[in-house]
Design a protein around this motif. Structure first.
Motif, PDB file in Angstrom:
ATOM      1  N   ALA A 454       0.849  -1.195   0.000  1.00 27.79           N
ATOM      2  CA  ALA A 454       0.000   0.000   0.000  1.00 27.79           C
ATOM      3  C   ALA A 454       0.880   1.239   0.000  1.00 27.79           C
ATOM      4  N   THR A 455       0.369   2.300  -0.646  1.00 28.10           N
ATOM      5  CA  THR A 455       1.044   3.607  -0.684  1.00 28.10           C
ATOM      6  C   THR A 455       0.036   4.679  -0.304  1.00 28.10           C
ATOM      7  N   ARG A 456       0.382   5.500   0.680  1.00 29.10           N
ATOM      8  CA  ARG A 456      -0.514   6.560   1.158  1.00 29.10           C
ATOM      9  C   ARG A 456       0.214   7.901   1.031  1.00 29.10           C
ATOM     10  N   ALA A 457      -0.432   8.845   0.416  1.00 29.33           N
ATOM     11  CA  ALA A 457       0.146  10.184   0.229  1.00 29.33           C
ATOM     12  C   ALA A 457      -0.733  11.213   0.933  1.00 29.33           C
ATOM     13  N   THR A 458      -0.104  12.086   1.702  1.00 29.34           N
ATOM     14  CA  THR A 458      -0.800  13.186   2.388  1.00 29.34           C
ATOM     15  C   THR A 458      -0.139  14.489   1.962  1.00 29.34           C
ATOM     16  N   CYS A 459      -0.937  15.406   1.405  1.00 31.22           N
ATOM     17  CA  CYS A 459      -0.436  16.704   0.942  1.00 31.22           C
ATOM     18  C   CYS A 459      -1.015  17.798   1.833  1.00 31.22           C
ATOM     19  N   ARG A 460      -0.122  18.687   2.345  1.00 27.46           N
ATOM     20  CA  ARG A 460      -0.538  19.649   3.353  1.00 27.46           C
ATOM     21  C   ARG A 460      -0.136  21.055   2.927  1.00 27.46           C
ATOM     22  N   LEU A 461      -1.052  21.976   3.125  1.00 29.02           N
ATOM     23  CA  LEU A 461      -0.858  23.395   2.808  1.00 29.02           C
ATOM     24  C   LEU A 461      -0.855  24.194   4.102  1.00 29.02           C
ATOM     25  N   SER A 462       0.145  25.071   4.262  1.00 26.71           N
ATOM     26  CA  SER A 462       0.192  26.006   5.388  1.00 26.71           C
ATOM     27  C   SER A 462       0.106  27.420   4.840  1.00 26.71           C
ATOM     28  N   GLY A 463      -0.642  28.276   5.528  1.00 22.07           N
ATOM     29  CA  GLY A 463      -0.801  29.637   5.029  1.00 22.07           C
ATOM     30  C   GLY A 463      -1.408  30.561   6.064  1.00 22.07           C
ATOM     31  N   SER A 464      -1.427  31.838   5.730  1.00 20.86           N
ATOM     32  CA  SER A 464      -2.000  32.876   6.584  1.00 20.86           C
ATOM     33  C   SER A 464      -3.197  33.491   5.876  1.00 20.86           C
ATOM     34  N   TYR A 465      -4.166  33.993   6.667  1.00 19.18           N
ATOM     35  CA  TYR A 465      -5.375  34.567   6.094  1.00 19.18           C
ATOM     36  C   TYR A 465      -5.904  35.641   7.040  1.00 19.18           C
ATOM     37  N   LEU A 466      -6.830  36.445   6.562  1.00 19.18           N
ATOM     38  CA  LEU A 466      -7.444  37.535   7.319  1.00 19.18           C
ATOM     39  C   LEU A 466      -8.893  37.192   7.603  1.00 19.18           C
ATOM     40  N   ALA A 477      -5.232  38.869  11.540  1.00 16.87           N
ATOM     41  CA  ALA A 477      -4.378  37.906  10.837  1.00 16.87           C
ATOM     42  C   ALA A 477      -4.329  36.581  11.601  1.00 16.87           C
ATOM     43  N   LYS A 478      -4.504  35.481  10.876  1.00 19.33           N
ATOM     44  CA  LYS A 478      -4.424  34.147  11.459  1.00 19.33           C
ATOM     45  C   LYS A 478      -3.650  33.246  10.505  1.00 19.33           C
ATOM     46  N   SER A 479      -3.265  32.069  11.006  1.00 19.01           N
ATOM     47  CA  SER A 479      -2.559  31.095  10.183  1.00 19.01           C
ATOM     48  C   SER A 479      -3.091  29.701  10.498  1.00 19.01           C
ATOM     49  N   GLY A 480      -2.863  28.782   9.575  1.00 20.73           N
ATOM     50  CA  GLY A 480      -3.340  27.422   9.767  1.00 20.73           C
ATOM     51  C   GLY A 480      -2.719  26.492   8.746  1.00 20.73           C
ATOM     52  N   ALA A 481      -3.034  25.203   8.871  1.00 20.65           N
ATOM     53  CA  ALA A 481      -2.535  24.178   7.955  1.00 20.65           C
ATOM     54  C   ALA A 481      -3.677  23.205   7.691  1.00 20.65           C
ATOM     55  N   TRP A 482      -3.783  22.776   6.423  1.00 17.00           N
ATOM     56  CA  TRP A 482      -4.888  21.910   6.016  1.00 17.00           C
ATOM     57  C   TRP A 482      -4.380  20.873   5.020  1.00 17.00           C
ATOM     58  N   ASN A 483      -5.024  19.707   5.066  1.00 12.81           N
ATOM     59  CA  ASN A 483      -4.739  18.652   4.094  1.00 12.81           C
ATOM     60  C   ASN A 483      -5.541  18.915   2.829  1.00 12.81           C
ATOM     61  N   LEU A 484      -4.875  18.789   1.662  1.00  7.93           N
ATOM     62  CA  LEU A 484      -5.509  19.011   0.362  1.00  7.93           C
ATOM     63  C   LEU A 484      -5.415  17.734  -0.470  1.00  7.93           C
ATOM     64  N   PRO A 485      -6.330  17.514  -1.418  1.00  3.50           N
ATOM     65  CA  PRO A 485      -6.113  16.458  -2.413  1.00  3.50           C
ATOM     66  C   PRO A 485      -4.824  16.726  -3.178  1.00  3.50           C
ATOM     67  N   CYS A 486      -4.029  15.683  -3.418  1.00  5.02           N
ATOM     68  CA  CYS A 486      -2.696  15.872  -4.009  1.00  5.02           C
ATOM     69  C   CYS A 486      -2.761  16.418  -5.426  1.00  5.02           C
TER      70      CYS A 486
END
Length: 514
Positions: A454-466, A477-486
């Protein structure tokens, strides 16, 4: 300008296939030089690339050919009268009084009309010094007419541009004010991108196991098999008669019972209070209104289409004269092209500004108001009812019951050896480049055999937003990280602004790039 020329025509023999037979310089007149087939009216004449120009007056003024009424062969006119016309192919005379064919009417007794041989041949020759125009469009490329009659079009264009600017301002405000518009939609500045790939590796090992016959894998090697008891089962060996008691309905009796019933025995007056809003005063409120004004102009260069004559071309039409010659009539036709001409126009620039205004806002308060209403009063009384109740008695009856015995159940117990895949190791890779994620290579050994399960891929985005809680409040201003479809992660770049839609606390989907 018109030019007239006479050219040589050709025909092809349908009998033997001889091609390119001249209808002017053929020594056999209208016969094929190979098989002597006589050309009929159905054989078409045509102009070829090597057709000669005819300038000899004797050939140009040669009478048209005539067609035999019997065999339709084409004959050359040698100047004989109609009574003496005789077909050179079938030797038939064309007038019945001489001995030719006979008709039913007076018209059939006349000499045949001279037939025009061939058909209209059209050929267009293009001048080598010009090229045909690809476009004859007179309209401007951008649809703008700078004349005074279309001045309202310019105002409408400028108004649409101003509305686009205003809508862009309100759109940006709505995107950043996620707290008041759509809490799942965020405008994020990408600060970090990271993917994690986990690869599960299994190894093959040989194990010795035991189990019942139906649970043995098909690829297993049987080492030992024995019969042993797997369980017990109940087996019927006969029946026996036993006496049991049973109840049966032997009759009914009438029973009197009482049931409570509610009824309205009267009414009473009830006083209750109800909150009521009323205007207790007014207050002056300051708000900001948007105003559009002309902040300047700009000069725009556009290109208009103009049609002009870029040259001429020769168009020719060839008509058969019925005597083996073709009359070519050529005309010079103008050729038009389209070119782009630069022009300038003035565009109005509109901007939007905030203007403070005041308005009077009513102030509302709440007070308790007393009301009266009539409320029904209910009482309870006992109502007599009757019902039929069954009477049951007991009797003894014989019943047949089976005699069951417990017997052992035997099955085959197998000892076998099987090759199976068992988890060995999980490899983990971390990175940012999408190409590296798709080309991860895991070295597998040959002995013992290994494979990737099995192969599992997790793609993560970090960023800032208002985030805004109100239109005129300062954004936070805030920041966070979220998993996205690859597949969406692969389209992102560090530093760009994107819109994402939250699907849960740690996951999101890409809405659009900004």
């Amino acid at each position: 300008m018109e030019t007239v020329e006479y050219v040589e025509l050709f025909w092809d023999c349908p009998h033997c296939g001889q091609l390119h037979i001249s209808a002017v310089f053929n020594s056999q007149w209208n016969r094929c030089p190979s098989c002597f087939y006589w050309r009929t009216e159905a054989v078409k004449l045509y102009e070829a690339s090597d057709s000669q120009l005819i300038t000899d007056p004797s050939l140009i003024n040669r009478p048209p050919f005539w067609v035999c009424k019997v065999c339709e062969a084409v004959n050359e006119d040698v100047g004989l009268s109609a009574e003496l016309l005789q077909c050179s192919n079938c030797n038939s005379y064309q007038i019945s009084a001489v001995g030719g064919i006979t008709g039913d009417s007076a018209a059939d007794q006349q000499a045949p009309s001279l037939s025009v041989i061939g058909e209209l041949v059209q050929r267009q020759s293009e001048s080598p010094t010009i090229a045909p125009s690809r476009s004859m469009d007179h309209s401007p490329s951008n649809g703008f007419n700078p004349s005074g009659n279309n001045s309202r079009l310019g105002w409408l264009t400028a108004g649409a541009l101003g509305l686009t600017v205003v809508s862009g301002v309100f759109w940006n405000g709505a995107v950043e004010s996620v707290g008041t518009k759509d809490p799942t939609l965020l405008k994020v500045q990408v600060t970090d991108l990271q993917w994690t790939v986990e690869v599960d590796v299994q190894t093959q090992k040989t194990s010795t196991r035991q189990g019942w016959d139906e649970s043995v894998p098909t690829n297993a090697t049987i080492l030992k098999s024995i019969r042993k008891q797997r369980g017990v089962s109940q087996k019927r060996q006969g029946v026996r008669t036993v006496m049991v008691s049973e109840q049966y309905q032997s009759g009914t009796r009438t029973e009197t019972y009482y049931e409570p019933e509610q009824y309205q025995s009267g009414t009473r007056t009830e006083i209750y209070t109800q909150p009521e809003q009323y205007q207790s005063g007014t207050r002056t409120e300051t708000y900001y209104d948007s105003e559009e004004y002309q902040s300047g102009t700009r000069t725009e260069t556009y290109y208009d289409s103009e049609r002009y004559q870029s040259g001429t071309k020769s168009e020719c039409k060839v008509t058969s004269q019925g005597n083996g010659l073709g009359k070519r009539v050529c005309h010079e036709i103008p050729v038009y092209s389209t070119r782009k001409i630069p022009r300038t126009r003035t565009i109005l620039i509109y901007s939007t500004r905030k203007i403070p205004r005041t308005r009077t806002v009513p102030i509302f308060s709440t007070r308790q108001v007393k009301h009266r209403r009539e409320v029904p009063v209910y009482s309870t009384r006992q109502v007599e009812h009757t019902r039929e109740v069954p009477i049951f008695s007991t009797r003894v009856v014989p019943v047949q019951k089976p005699i069951m015995a417990t017997v052992p159940v035997h099955d085959t117990w197998m000892t076998y050896r099987v090759k199976e895949w068992v988890p060995q190791q999980t490899h983990q890779r971390v990175g940012q480049d999408a190409a590296e994620r798709r080309s991860i290579d895991i070295n597998l050994v040959q002995l013992p055999p290994q494979r990737i399960s099995a192969t599992r891929a997790t793609c993560r985005l970090s960023g800032s937003y208002l985030v805004k809680n109100g239109w005129f409040q300062k954004p936070e201003a805030k920041s966070g990280a979220w998993n996205l479809p690859c597949e969406e992660y692969d389209r992102l770049n560090l530093g760009e602004q994107v819109q994402i839609r939250l699907t849960d606390a740690n996951s999101a989907q890409l809405a659009r790039s900004l």
